[in-house]
Design a protein around this motif. Sequence first.
Motif, short mmCIF file in Angstrom:
data_model
loop_
_atom_site.label_atom_id
_atom_site.label_comp_id
_atom_site.label_asym_id
_atom_site.label_seq_id
_atom_site.Cartn_x
_atom_site.Cartn_y
_atom_site.Cartn_z
N LYS A 198 0.82 -1.20 0.00
CA LYS A 198 0.00 0.00 0.00
C LYS A 198 0.86 1.26 0.00
O LYS A 198 0.58 2.24 -0.71
CB LYS A 198 -0.94 -0.01 1.20
CG LYS A 198 -2.04 1.04 1.13
CD LYS A 198 -3.08 0.83 2.22
CE LYS A 198 -4.21 1.85 2.12
NZ LYS A 198 -5.21 1.65 3.19
N ALA A 199 1.92 1.25 0.80
CA ALA A 199 2.81 2.40 0.85
C ALA A 199 3.56 2.57 -0.47
O ALA A 199 3.75 3.69 -0.95
CB ALA A 199 3.79 2.26 2.01
N ALA B 180 15.06 6.01 -3.89
CA ALA B 180 16.50 6.24 -3.85
C ALA B 180 16.88 7.54 -4.56
O ALA B 180 17.64 8.36 -4.04
CB ALA B 180 17.24 5.06 -4.47
N MET B 181 16.33 7.75 -5.76
CA MET B 181 16.67 8.96 -6.51
C MET B 181 16.01 10.20 -5.90
O MET B 181 16.58 11.29 -5.92
CB MET B 181 16.26 8.80 -7.97
CG MET B 181 16.96 7.66 -8.69
SD MET B 181 18.78 7.75 -8.59
CE MET B 181 19.09 9.16 -9.65
N LEU C 220 6.92 14.98 0.45
CA LEU C 220 7.49 13.63 0.43
C LEU C 220 8.98 13.69 0.13
O LEU C 220 9.78 12.99 0.77
CB LEU C 220 6.77 12.75 -0.59
CG LEU C 220 7.25 11.28 -0.65
CD1 LEU C 220 7.15 10.61 0.72
CD2 LEU C 220 6.44 10.51 -1.69
N HIS C 221 9.36 14.52 -0.83
CA HIS C 221 10.78 14.71 -1.12
C HIS C 221 11.54 15.12 0.15
O HIS C 221 12.61 14.58 0.46
CB HIS C 221 10.98 15.78 -2.18
CG HIS C 221 10.94 15.27 -3.59
ND1 HIS C 221 10.20 15.88 -4.58
CD2 HIS C 221 11.55 14.22 -4.19
CE1 HIS C 221 10.37 15.24 -5.72
NE2 HIS C 221 11.17 14.22 -5.51
N MET C 222 10.99 16.09 0.86
CA MET C 222 11.67 16.60 2.05
C MET C 222 11.69 15.59 3.18
O MET C 222 12.70 15.44 3.87
CB MET C 222 11.01 17.91 2.51
CG MET C 222 11.19 19.09 1.55
SD MET C 222 12.91 19.46 1.15
CE MET C 222 13.58 19.86 2.77
N GLN D 173 2.49 6.91 -6.66
CA GLN D 173 1.50 7.86 -7.18
C GLN D 173 1.97 9.30 -6.99
O GLN D 173 1.61 10.17 -7.79
CB GLN D 173 0.16 7.64 -6.48
CG GLN D 173 -0.55 6.37 -6.95
CD GLN D 173 -1.81 6.06 -6.15
OE1 GLN D 173 -1.97 6.55 -5.02
NE2 GLN D 173 -2.69 5.25 -6.71
N ILE D 174 2.75 9.55 -5.96
CA ILE D 174 3.26 10.90 -5.71
C ILE D 174 4.54 11.16 -6.52
O ILE D 174 4.68 12.20 -7.17
CB ILE D 174 3.54 11.11 -4.21
CG1 ILE D 174 2.23 11.03 -3.41
CG2 ILE D 174 4.21 12.47 -3.97
CD1 ILE D 174 2.43 11.01 -1.90
N LEU D 175 5.47 10.21 -6.51
CA LEU D 175 6.77 10.41 -7.15
C LEU D 175 6.77 10.11 -8.64
O LEU D 175 7.68 10.53 -9.36
CB LEU D 175 7.84 9.54 -6.47
CG LEU D 175 8.18 9.84 -5.01
CD1 LEU D 175 9.24 8.87 -4.52
CD2 LEU D 175 8.64 11.28 -4.83
#
Length: 262
Positions: free
Chosen positions: A42-43, A57-58, A129-131, A49-51
Amino acid sequence: MKIFRKISLVAIMFCLPVITFAWGTNGHRICGEIAYSYLTPKAKLAVQQILGNESVAMASNWADFIKSDDNYRYLSAWHYVDFDKPYTLPEMKAFLAKDTEVDAYTKMNFLIAELKKPTTTKENKLLYLHMLIHIVEDVHQPMHTAHKDDQGGNGFKVSWFGKPTNLHSIWDTELINFQELSYTEYAAAINHTTAAQRAEWQKAPISEWLYESNQLAEAIYAGAKPNDNLSYKYNFNNLATLNQQLLKGGVRLAGVLNEIFK
């Protein structure tokens, strides 16, 4: 004239201040690769869906790469928590309970809360999410929970195999790069945990992550003197700690993302 311009540009580049990144490029990717291996289905779907096509990793390095954009300068203080003295665990928890500064601790709590909200916009989810990925990894690099007066070891000058550098950079990049592994090779080499070990690391609150890292930072300070030339012995003495923190950073990041997107 063209040659002169090229020489001038190179000279300017060498005169610019050196910007140190937590864990360096490979270190962050190692943590991100490990984290992805422990995400729930699920995660994984929610993160994808966000990235989009960007892997965890990237995505781990976005927060450092964006430092060159003036529009994102306000994010710089999110990467670390400086301390003015060593704390016991109760002292650390009491300090953080009153913490209202813009730092890694307050911003991790903010990012987790925002990512849990169904009303958070798609654009903000991507930024947050990036942060969050980056900062969770950052605080497992001990020198991101170190002394305020030397900017987390940036002002603690040492050499690495005769090359002038600082204690922060040793832990950001030099130790990791010295292993001469790609980030996927490195992650595969150290990513060996039991379910019980992962559960133990993931149940620890953020305050305990910071306490652990700060204790390690104090040991790192004690293990070197200004202007020391660090080399093979330093690598031998500190590799186990380095690998443990990279592994913990990945495992705990997975735990945070699994909790947000459950």
